[in-house]
Enzyme design. Structure first.
Site: not given
Ligand code: NAD
Ligand code: TYD
Length: 349
Positions: A130-132, A212, A157, A286, A155, A159, A289-290, A195, A86, A347
């Site tokens: 995701t929980d989002e 933020y 939407a 910020d 993002y 998912k 839509g945070h 973060l 993703a 930034y």
């Molecule tokens: P990430 O961005 O680190 O990794 C995504 C991977 O997908 C990358 O290796 C990228 O190259 C690959 N990718 C992207 N587009 C592609 C495509 N079209 N074809 C093939 N590969 C592709 O993401 P992550 O943090 O490891 O998240 C993994 C999954 O978990 C995602 O579906 C994300 O929505 C979900 N998720 C992540 C979090 C989090 O905190 N990181 C929380 C909830 C859910």
């Molecule tokens: P992030 O790691 O981008 O995850 P998500 O938006 O999927 O929850 O951000 C986590 C929280 O941290 C979110 O409330 C946004 C905030 N944040 C900052 O305050 N500063 C930053 O530079 C980043 C990347 C996120």
């Protein structure tokens, strides 16, 4: 089991593959398909590739390419799919939503179609979400599996759309699916736009720590190893058609989390001129839509599959900080070209 892992070179996917091959009784073969966007890094698994050359295969491909993906399904006789691939960063989805619609929605649809056409052979399609998708919580309450979908960013939407498609393929065609919606993950190999790794690397380098808004947004932090364990439990024992929420039982305001990271690093390394790293915290504009608060009710997976998070945040943060300190070469290679231009553009420093 011939397990297709999509997005296995990213943060959670690579941790999951490592966990499966080194810490469980999984005895099948993993086919990792990843097109290596900026977030994908095959180096995350180079040691695994060397040690498990008979049970781990990497294929560079885009999940949206139906013809190429069909060849992979057939050549490797794929029977279980664990779909991570993703676009995953909210801020990037605000700046440029296109790739999110393409990979998260069309890519998931492409995989579902390939699985549907091989229904006799497919044992499981597990979709990682995701929980989002549930939107933002007020001061109280938790997201459960039956909470209404109210995504607010491109993002979330995209998912949400992919989750709906996965459920539709179960209800309409009987595709054997499971879904999981997890909270914010952290741990080794996370790309430093998110973060926790961003704050760790900036704090180590004595750079500003951009928080933020008022910093009081709340996330529920889940250590990536605990998440991997939950996913393996679902793959083994999860009931077809079901969704499981996975949370860390660890709600924290962003500002408290950043302060905690600062304190741990201060105790490990003294900053030049001996100033506490908290002084580096810089409140910035910020995110549009945070979402204010996310919090998962993980009682279903606990009751049905006996999974609960194990890693306290203090321990998880210490391990993660230690990993980034000990893997400077990985960091240096990751924070090259594309990463630098994102940081400069987003930034302004
Ligand atoms: P990430 O961005 O680190 O990794 C995504 C991977 O997908 C990358 O290796 C990228 O190259 C690959 N990718 C992207 N587009 C592609 C495509 N079209 N074809 C093939 N590969 C592709 O993401 P992550 O943090 O490891 O998240 C993994 C999954 O978990 C995602 O579906 C994300 O929505 C979900 N998720 C992540 C979090 C989090 O905190 N990181 C929380 C909830 C859910
Ligand atoms: P992030 O790691 O981008 O995850 P998500 O938006 O999927 O929850 O951000 C986590 C929280 O941290 C979110 O409330 C946004 C905030 N944040 C900052 O305050 N500063 C930053 O530079 C980043 C990347 C996120």
């Amino acid at each position: 089991m011939n397990l297709l892992v999509t997005g296995g070179s990213g943060f959670i996917g690579s941790n999951f593959i490592r966990y499966l091959l080194t810490e469980t009784d999984f005895n099948g073969r993993i086919i990792n398909v990843d097109c290596l966007t900026y977030a994908g890094n095959p180096e995350n698994l180079s040691d695994i590739e060397a040690h498990f050359s008979d049970r781990y295969v990497f294929v560079k491909e885009d999940i949206c390419h139906q013809e190429e993906m069909a060849k992979i399904f057939d050549y490797y006789s794929i029977d279980v799919i664990c779909h991570f691939a993703a676009e995953s960063h909210v801020d990037r989805s605000i700046a440029a939503p296109d790739a999110f619609v393409q990979t998260n929605i069309f890519g998931t649809y492409t995989l579902l179609e390939l699985a549907r056409k091989r229904m006799h052979h497919i044992k499981r399609f597990h979709h990682i979400s995701t929980d989002e998708v549930y939107g933002s919580l007020g001061k109280s309450g938790y997201f459960s599996e039956t909470s209404p979908y109210q995504p607010t960013s491109p993002y979330s939407a995209s998912k949400a759309a992919s989750d709906h498609l996965v459920r539709a393929y179960f209800h309409t065609y009987g595709l054997p699916v499971t879904l999981s919606n997890c909270s914010n993950n952290y741990g080794p190999y996370q790309f430093p736009e998110k973060l926790i790794p961003l704050m760790i690397l900036n704090a180590l380098a004595g750079k500003p720590l951009p928080v933020y808004g008022d910093g009081r947004n709340i996330r529920d932090w889940l250590y990536v190893r605990d998440h991997s364990a939950a996913l393996w439990t679902i793959l083994e024992n999860g009931e077809i058609g079901e969704t499981y929420n996975i949370g860390g039982n660890c709600e924290l305001e962003n500002i408290r989390l950043v302060e905690q990271i600062c304190e741990i690093i201060d105790n490990l390394e003294t900053l030049q001129f001996n100033t506490p790293r908290k002084d580096l915290i810089t409140f910035v504009t910020d995110r549009p839509g945070h979402d204010r608060r996310y919090a998962i009710d993980a009682s279903k997976i606990k009751a049905d599959l006996k999974w609960a998070p194990k890693t306290p945040i203090e321990q998880g943060l210490r391990e993660t900080i230690g990993w980034y300190i000990n893997n400077q070469e990985w960091v240096n290679r990751v924070i090259s070209g594309e990463y630098r231009s994102w940081i400069e553009q987003h930034y302004n420093f």
